[in-house]
Enzyme design. Structure first.
Site, PDB file in Angstrom:
ATOM      1  N   CYS A  85      62.167  11.650  24.881  1.00  0.00           N
ATOM      2  CA  CYS A  85      62.955  12.106  26.036  1.00  0.00           C
ATOM      3  C   CYS A  85      63.235  13.602  25.921  1.00  0.00           C
ATOM      4  CB  CYS A  85      64.278  11.358  26.114  1.00  0.00           C
ATOM      5  SG  CYS A  85      64.121   9.730  26.826  1.00  0.00           S
ATOM      6  N   ARG A 117      62.163   7.093  20.815  1.00  0.00           N
ATOM      7  CA  ARG A 117      62.278   7.301  22.266  1.00  0.00           C
ATOM      8  C   ARG A 117      63.175   8.497  22.577  1.00  0.00           C
ATOM      9  NH1 ARG A 117      60.565   8.514  25.969  1.00  0.00           N
ATOM     10  NH2 ARG A 117      60.778   7.783  28.109  1.00  0.00           N
ATOM     11  N   CYS A 164      70.574  13.419  29.709  1.00  0.00           N
ATOM     12  CA  CYS A 164      70.162  12.000  29.685  1.00  0.00           C
ATOM     13  C   CYS A 164      70.716  11.313  30.939  1.00  0.00           C
ATOM     14  CB  CYS A 164      70.731  11.294  28.461  1.00  0.00           C
ATOM     15  SG  CYS A 164      70.402  12.073  26.880  1.00  0.00           S
ATOM     16  N   HIS A 198      69.403   8.529  33.840  1.00  0.00           N
ATOM     17  CA  HIS A 198      69.799   7.129  33.649  1.00  0.00           C
ATOM     18  C   HIS A 198      71.130   6.739  34.284  1.00  0.00           C
ATOM     19  CE1 HIS A 198      66.216   6.595  31.324  1.00  0.00           C
ATOM     20  NE2 HIS A 198      66.521   7.649  30.600  1.00  0.00           N
TER      21      HIS A 198
END
Lengths: 108, 281
Positions: free
Chosen positions: B242, B238, B195, B199
């Site tokens: 992802c 979400r 992740c 991000h």
């Protein structure tokens, strides 16, 4: 009149033969995939046990089973091998990442 | 010849530590240390952007995207879902009770979630609390991810606007926090992505036609009406998307993995105001 009945009976008999032929296609060859399937399923369970299963592993297993049912043994073996490989790599990846934490670039 | 081979081996060994340095390093840091580290990283990355601004996600860091978003917000596509959520909130259960009996403070609940239940030793999210409320009153639980639960959350988020994120990490909840943190920084899936790579590390860069949003503020605006979905969806929906994008098998919505992840990333946004529901591309 009698000849007409005979002709009709003959047509029915011929059609019946065709119908019975159409109903019984030759069975697909049986694939000997039990061992590769078991290996792939074991690899999937191993990856799941550490939360490392990859997205397409289940799909590969389904495609392998379909191919085996259709008698496409080469494809079935290939798909089971792919599933096994995905399971093993996913398992190893999860083990490698078990200690993941703040990367060094955050401190720079 | 032998000397030459030895020299090559030596140079290879010398290069090895730099390869290791790129791998994630787990340190015994506290959640407060993490918060400081993450904020400092983003403040350096986007100087001048105030903490509250991160509530707007990618629209806080890209002017063109923001203009489009502001135009959409003139007639927000999530409005009918807020209305539906309000009707659901006010509809009594078969036993005459309602959501207000489970959430005595009213629908503005975002500031209270997620939290760690010390007795059950697990993270409780708003969705989980909603379904437990329904079941405790003899009602069928709602399907997670989208549909009625997203509408109910949209109404609750709308009523919670202006509240600030406030997740408390106690010694009892540290394990859940650390599990969420490990999940966030671990590479997974066939594409071997974490992740954080999108991000944190690549924030602000493009992935196809999309701009990667900052991790900071990523939990403040849910549920969202996502153009890609053509529908309203929850945070865990979400998460699922992802994971599929990095070709990892997704986990069960509202399972322990996603609830711990939500706990970790919501804590990261402590102090940032809630502004959901929202629209996203």
């Amino acid at each position: 009149m009698q000849s007409k009945n005979l002709a009709a009976a003959a047509i029915v008999a011929v059609l019946g033969t065709f119908a019975s032929v159409a109903e019984e296609p030759p069975p697909p060859p049986k694939c000997d995939v039990a061992a590769v399937m078991a290996e792939a399923q074991t690899a999937q369970k191993k990856a799941q046990s550490v939360g490392g299963e990859w997205r397409d592993l289940g799909k590969a297993l389904e495609q392998a089973a379909e191919a085996a049912a259709e008698g496409d043994c080469e494809k079935a073996v290939k798909k089971y091998a792919s599933a096994k490989s995905q399971g093993e790599l996913g398992y190893q990846q999860a083990l490698d990442q078990a200690g993941a934490g703040n990367p060094e670039y955050l401190s720079k | 010849m032998k000397k030459a081979i030895f020299a090559v081996l030596l140079s290879a060994l010398a290069a090895a530590p730099s390869v290791q340095a790129a791998a994630p390093v787990a340190k015994a840091v506290t959640p407060a240390d993490d918060l400081k580290l993450y904020r400092s990283y983003f403040m350096k990355k986007f100087p001048g952007l105030p903490l509250d601004g991160y509530a707007n996600g990618v629209y806080a860091i890209d002017r063109a995207s923001r203009d489009g978003w502001e135009a959409i917000e003139e007639f927000p596509p999530y409005e009918p879902f807020v209305e539906e959520g309000k009707a659901l909130w006010n509809k009594p259960f078969k036993n005459g009770k309602g959501y207000k009996d489970c959430f005595p403070g009213g629908p503005a609940q975002n500031k209270n979630f997620p939290y760690f239940n010390k007795v059950r030793k697990t993270v409780i999210t708003q969705e989980l609390a909603i379904n437990e409320c329904l079941q405790a009153n003899g009602e069928e639980p709602l399907k997670y991810g989208k549909g009625k639960i997203a509408s109910l959350l949209a109404y609750m988020a709308f009523e919670s606007r202006g509240q600030k994120t406030n997740v408390e990490i106690t010694p009892e909840s540290l394990e859940a926090y650390n599990k969420g943190k490990q999940f966030y920084f671990a590479r997974r899936g066939q594409l071997n992505f974490s992740c954080a790579q999108c991000h944190f590390q690549s924030v602000g860069q493009r992935i196809r036609s999309d701009i990667l949003s900052p991790a900071l503020g990523q939990t403040t605006h849910w549920p969202v009406y996502r153009a890609t979905w053509g529908d309203m969806g929850t945070l865990h929906r979400r998460f699922e998307g992802c994971l599929e994008q990095v070709r990892a098998a997704p986990f069960k919505l509202q399972g322990e993995e996603y609830r711990n992840l939500e706990f970790f990333i919501t804590h990261m946004s402590n102090g940032i105001p809630f502004n959901g529901p929202s629209f996203r591309k």
